[in-house]
Motif scaffolding. Structure first.
Motif, mmCIF file in Angstrom:
data_model
loop_
_atom_site.group_PDB
_atom_site.id
_atom_site.type_symbol
_atom_site.label_atom_id
_atom_site.label_comp_id
_atom_site.label_asym_id
_atom_site.label_seq_id
_atom_site.Cartn_x
_atom_site.Cartn_y
_atom_site.Cartn_z
ATOM 1 N N ASN A 97 34.333 24.490 28.654
ATOM 2 C CA ASN A 97 34.845 24.008 27.358
ATOM 3 C C ASN A 97 36.141 23.223 27.549
ATOM 4 O O ASN A 97 37.186 23.549 26.986
ATOM 5 N N GLN A 98 36.051 22.209 28.417
ATOM 6 C CA GLN A 98 37.189 21.334 28.728
ATOM 7 C C GLN A 98 38.336 22.095 29.398
ATOM 8 O O GLN A 98 39.508 21.815 29.157
ATOM 9 N N PHE A 99 38.003 23.065 30.227
ATOM 10 C CA PHE A 99 39.002 23.852 30.979
ATOM 11 C C PHE A 99 40.024 24.496 30.042
ATOM 12 O O PHE A 99 41.223 24.450 30.268
ATOM 13 N N SER A 100 39.511 25.127 28.989
ATOM 14 C CA SER A 100 40.402 25.657 27.943
ATOM 15 C C SER A 100 40.870 27.089 28.199
ATOM 16 O O SER A 100 41.892 27.513 27.663
ATOM 17 N N ASP A 101 40.133 27.853 29.008
ATOM 18 C CA ASP A 101 40.462 29.275 29.200
ATOM 19 C C ASP A 101 40.898 29.504 30.648
ATOM 20 O O ASP A 101 40.087 29.769 31.529
ATOM 21 N N GLU A 102 42.204 29.401 30.889
ATOM 22 C CA GLU A 102 42.725 29.557 32.248
ATOM 23 C C GLU A 102 42.893 31.034 32.594
ATOM 24 O O GLU A 102 43.498 31.799 31.847
ATOM 25 N N LEU A 103 42.356 31.415 33.769
ATOM 26 C CA LEU A 103 42.466 32.799 34.227
ATOM 27 C C LEU A 103 43.646 33.023 35.163
ATOM 28 O O LEU A 103 44.186 34.119 35.256
ATOM 29 N N GLY A 104 44.036 31.987 35.901
ATOM 30 C CA GLY A 104 45.144 32.134 36.837
ATOM 31 C C GLY A 104 45.278 30.930 37.745
ATOM 32 O O GLY A 104 44.408 30.048 37.764
ATOM 33 N N GLN A 105 46.389 30.903 38.496
ATOM 34 C CA GLN A 105 46.664 29.801 39.420
ATOM 35 C C GLN A 105 47.008 30.354 40.790
ATOM 36 O O GLN A 105 47.552 31.446 40.920
ATOM 37 N N GLY A 106 46.670 29.568 41.815
ATOM 38 C CA GLY A 106 47.030 29.905 43.187
ATOM 39 C C GLY A 106 47.471 28.661 43.920
ATOM 40 O O GLY A 106 47.564 27.568 43.340
ATOM 41 N N ALA A 107 47.742 28.811 45.205
ATOM 42 C CA ALA A 107 48.227 27.675 45.993
ATOM 43 C C ALA A 107 47.183 26.580 46.107
ATOM 44 O O ALA A 107 47.515 25.407 46.225
ATOM 45 N N TYR A 108 45.912 26.961 46.077
ATOM 46 C CA TYR A 108 44.856 25.974 46.292
ATOM 47 C C TYR A 108 44.247 25.437 45.007
ATOM 48 O O TYR A 108 43.482 24.475 45.050
ATOM 49 N N GLY A 109 44.531 26.045 43.880
ATOM 50 C CA GLY A 109 43.929 25.534 42.653
ATOM 51 C C GLY A 109 44.090 26.474 41.479
ATOM 52 O O GLY A 109 44.809 27.481 41.544
ATOM 53 N N THR A 110 43.398 26.144 40.393
ATOM 54 C CA THR A 110 43.467 26.892 39.143
ATOM 55 C C THR A 110 42.075 27.412 38.793
ATOM 56 O O THR A 110 41.082 26.709 38.975
ATOM 57 N N VAL A 111 42.014 28.654 38.294
ATOM 58 C CA VAL A 111 40.738 29.277 37.962
ATOM 59 C C VAL A 111 40.579 29.321 36.446
ATOM 60 O O VAL A 111 41.490 29.731 35.722
ATOM 61 N N PHE A 112 39.395 28.895 35.971
ATOM 62 C CA PHE A 112 39.076 28.880 34.547
ATOM 63 C C PHE A 112 37.821 29.713 34.292
ATOM 64 O O PHE A 112 36.930 29.791 35.138
ATOM 65 N N LYS A 113 37.770 30.315 33.128
ATOM 66 C CA LYS A 113 36.570 31.026 32.719
ATOM 67 C C LYS A 113 35.595 30.046 32.092
ATOM 68 O O LYS A 113 35.997 29.118 31.388
ATOM 69 N N GLY A 114 34.310 30.238 32.371
ATOM 70 C CA GLY A 114 33.292 29.370 31.800
ATOM 71 C C GLY A 114 32.027 30.142 31.503
ATOM 72 O O GLY A 114 31.927 31.350 31.768
ATOM 73 N N LYS A 115 31.055 29.456 30.926
ATOM 74 C CA LYS A 115 29.769 30.083 30.606
ATOM 75 C C LYS A 115 28.635 29.157 31.016
ATOM 76 O O LYS A 115 28.590 27.992 30.607
ATOM 77 N N LEU A 116 27.709 29.696 31.822
ATOM 78 C CA LEU A 116 26.486 28.949 32.117
ATOM 79 C C LEU A 116 25.538 29.037 30.935
ATOM 80 O O LEU A 116 24.879 28.064 30.566
ATOM 81 N N THR A 117 25.435 30.235 30.362
ATOM 82 C CA THR A 117 24.707 30.469 29.114
ATOM 83 C C THR A 117 25.558 31.415 28.283
ATOM 84 O O THR A 117 26.635 31.832 28.704
ATOM 85 N N ASN A 118 25.080 31.792 27.129
ATOM 86 C CA ASN A 118 25.830 32.728 26.297
ATOM 87 C C ASN A 118 25.956 34.092 26.958
ATOM 88 O O ASN A 118 26.870 34.856 26.659
ATOM 89 N N GLU A 119 25.025 34.404 27.870
ATOM 90 C CA GLU A 119 25.037 35.707 28.519
ATOM 91 C C GLU A 119 25.703 35.699 29.891
ATOM 92 O O GLU A 119 26.127 36.742 30.388
ATOM 93 N N ILE A 120 25.769 34.543 30.545
ATOM 94 C CA ILE A 120 26.249 34.483 31.919
ATOM 95 C C ILE A 120 27.615 33.797 31.979
ATOM 96 O O ILE A 120 27.723 32.583 31.758
ATOM 97 N N ALA A 121 28.653 34.593 32.282
ATOM 98 C CA ALA A 121 30.008 34.043 32.426
ATOM 99 C C ALA A 121 30.271 33.738 33.898
ATOM 100 O O ALA A 121 29.732 34.402 34.794
ATOM 101 N N VAL A 122 31.100 32.731 34.154
ATOM 102 C CA VAL A 122 31.448 32.346 35.523
ATOM 103 C C VAL A 122 32.948 32.090 35.606
ATOM 104 O O VAL A 122 33.626 31.913 34.584
ATOM 105 N N ALA A 123 33.444 32.079 36.826
ATOM 106 C CA ALA A 123 34.831 31.686 37.103
ATOM 107 C C ALA A 123 34.783 30.389 37.898
ATOM 108 O O ALA A 123 34.112 30.315 38.927
#
Length: 412
Positions: A97-123
């Protein structure tokens, strides 16, 4: 004035602005021309000195980026058969969703929450373009595509769209183990000793699989609480393989050009070969430090302002408590809790022996954790030969605390 019949021709002269003679006007004009030429030269010189090198560097960086991208593409062609899904950058924008839900940051990049479907969430881990030459991306995809284990985070897919690179993992809702260690003195976050034992055992099984369960041995080199994620049932899963190395199982040692890992968890031999050869036992050391943090409920160095800014080196503090047969931590409510805490402490202390040959393999560590712990022998003092004597039990000057590792900054 001249008159010719009915026509009148009138002639007049204006005063010269540059003086009273033609020579002075010529000299003034020449001076103006020289000044203009000087200004133009200065401007052109500035442009050549600043702009041209900048354009050269930009072109050089662009060429480097194209080379890195070609390298990544070649790698992905080789690993296509391992079947992680390849996503476009447009796919990732839709999934997150346009990288709207940030989970955290590290030295190599930023992690966002996403959804493949309504039931399957991904990072979705969006990697920084400015770091590395593609090694972290290649390491992660190349390593995780080989791994299928309940205690290792599953790689669902990746993105290599131009210079944009990302990794797509299964989403684990309970965050990292670090959250429950750093706030372990709170009853609201304490996992309980039974669960801590299961978490430690799951991590040990995951590392054992990396060392023995694949065609090639996988050395993680960055085992720490932040890289242990917990699913909804608090099952641990190892993540972040950006520093991993692959080697054959029959190699007793591996070569490394630079130290890798995080200060506080790096095995001594990774920093200095005076302590022995780098091998799978280096992961064992990191696991031991992690387990001792679980026992102590704190980072492996804790500020202590009561005594001239000294610090408590808590693995030694745990060893001293074990020697005195004192309680190892808060929240020990009964005999069973005390047994688990003691077992975890003994396993952790065996794993952090300074001599790699004295550390157990991860297979042995799993067996130790699966047992009751009553028959475990107490390890030798890992600090007796490597650390100077203290003036009080469990304390040593902060300046000596990491004397062997002070030259390494955290590498993620």
């Amino acid at each position: 004035m001249l008159r010719a019949e009915n026509y009148v021709l009138t002639m007049s002269w204006s005063n010269p602005t540059c003086g009273s003679s033609e020579t002075e006007c010529y000299l003034q004009h020449t001076k103006d021309v020289r000044l203009n030429l000087l200004i133009t030269g200065v401007i052109l010189g500035f442009l050549f000195a600043i702009v041209i090198p900048a354009l050269y560097r930009a072109n050089s960086n662009d060429k480097q980026q194209r080379e890195y991208q070609a390298r990544v593409e070649m790698f992905l062609d080789d690993y296509r058969s391992l079947n992680p899904t390849r996503y476009s950058y447009a796919d990732l924008k839709r999934i997150t969703n346009q990288f709207s839900d940030e989970l955290g940051q590290g030295a190599y990049g930023t992690v966002f929450k996403g959804k493949l479907t309504n039931e399957i969430a991904v990072a979705v881990k969006l990697l920084n373009n400015s770091i590395g030459k593609g090694e972290e991306f290649i390491n992660e995809v190349g390593t995780m595509a080989r791994i299928h284990h309940v205690n290792v985070v599953r790689l669902i897919g990746f993105c290599a769209d131009g210079f944009r690179r990302a990794l797509v993992y299964e989403y684990l809702p309970n965050d990292s183990l670090q959250k429950f260690i750093s706030s372990a003195d709170s009853r609201n976050h304490f996992l309980g000793w039974e669960r801590l034992n299961r978490v430690a055992l799951g991590i040990a099984k995951g590392i054992e699989y990396l060392h023995q369960g694949c065609d090639q041995r996988i050395l993680h080199f960055d085992i720490k609480p932040q890289n242990i994620l917990l699913d909804k049932e608090f099952n641990p899963k190892i993540t972040d393989f950006g520093m991993a190395k692959l080697c054959s199982k029959d190699k007793s040692a591996i070569s490394m050009t630079t130290a890798r890992g995080t200060v506080g968890y790096i095995a001594p031999e990774v920093f200095s070969r005076n302590f022995g050869n780098v091998s799978y036992k280096s992961d064992v050391y990191s696991f031991g430090m992690l387990v001792l943090e679980m026992v102590g409920g704190r980072k492996n160095v804790v500020d202590d302002t009561a005594e001239n800014g000294d610090q408590i080196y808590f693995p030694e503090w745990i060893y001293n408590l074990l020697e005195k047969e004192e309680d190892l931590r808060f929240h020990i409510d009964g005999e069973e809790d005390a047994k688990i805490a003691k077992k975890l402490a003994i396993v952790g202390l065996w794993c952090i022996q300074w001599n790699p040959a004295e550390r157990p393999s991860m297979k042995t560590a799993v067996q130790m954790l699966e047992g009751e712990g009553e028959n475990l022998t107490k390890p030798p003092d890992p600090f007796s030969s490597s650390v100077p004597k203290r003036t009080s039990a469990g304390r040593m000057p902060a300046r000596r605390l990491h004397q062997e590792l002070s030259a390494i900054s955290e590498i993620e």
